[in-house]
Design an enzyme around this catalytic site. Sequence first.
Site, short mmCIF file in Angstrom:
data_model
loop_
_atom_site.label_atom_id
_atom_site.label_comp_id
_atom_site.label_asym_id
_atom_site.label_seq_id
_atom_site.Cartn_x
_atom_site.Cartn_y
_atom_site.Cartn_z
N LYS A 238 0.86 -1.19 0.00
CA LYS A 238 0.00 0.00 0.00
C LYS A 238 0.89 1.24 0.00
O LYS A 238 1.79 1.37 0.84
CB LYS A 238 -0.89 -0.05 1.24
CG LYS A 238 -2.15 0.76 1.16
CD LYS A 238 -3.02 0.45 2.37
CE LYS A 238 -4.32 1.21 2.33
NZ LYS A 238 -5.07 1.04 3.60
O1 G3P Z 1 -8.84 2.14 4.42
C1 G3P Z 1 -8.67 3.45 4.89
C2 G3P Z 1 -9.46 3.62 6.12
O2 G3P Z 1 -8.92 2.85 7.13
C3 G3P Z 1 -9.62 5.00 6.60
O3 G3P Z 1 -10.79 4.97 7.31
O4 G3P Z 1 -12.45 5.76 8.89
O5 G3P Z 1 -10.02 6.36 9.19
O6 G3P Z 1 -11.37 7.38 7.38
P1 G3P Z 1 -11.18 6.21 8.24
#
Ligand code: G3P
Length: 219
Positions: A87
């Site tokens: 990633k």
């Molecule tokens: O895959 C990316 C994700 O983990 C981000 O999620 O909820 O931190 O915006 P969030």
Amino acid sequence: MKFFIDTANLDQIREANNLGVLDGVTTNPSLMAKEGIKGVENQRAHYQKICEIVDGDVSAEVIATDYEGMIKEGEELAALNPHIVVKVPCIEAGIKAIKYFTEEGIRTNCTLVFSRGQALLAAKAGATYVSPFVGRLDDISSDGIELVRGIVEMYHYYGYETQVLAASIRSTQHIIQCIEAGADVATCPLAAIKGLLKHPLTDSGLATFLADYKKVNGD
Ligand code: G3P
């Protein structure tokens, strides 16, 4: 549509995997930190554990932000297990690194994508996956699902093979919207995946079936 779980928590990964519908896992440095995984050796051992649980793609993010550092780290991560997808953030060095990894046959997930322009660069560099962050765009009164739809359309129009992996999914409704937008993958928290099961008519229908059965057959 493929389902990934967006966590580094081994219990949640096991629970989702036991449902029998899990296609992979995504992690990021914040999710690893949330599990208290400290130090490079422990992080790599943790990725190995995830790969042993799930028979699918496991995204492991590089920490380096310079090209050479990303290449070194990405090659080390990819060598851990064939399930690993490297990633890489959508920055200049990241796009160059994705191009390099593509030429080396190393699969990549271009992360932190917030525009169609970024998604175009990721696809041109040969990324296996592109990760538009739905929830984070919604957080700033933008439209994350609209971005997913726009990237899907663009990739179809130009014939790019990069898969659209909707990330930063916060709710079950986001998953439904991803289906409508044509996302190839949604990476979701466990609660959002389990939310797909919920319907009051299923619960009331099952209760009636069981009650009717008991009326005739007893307990
Ligand atoms: O895959 C990316 C994700 O983990 C981000 O999620 O909820 O931190 O915006 P969030």
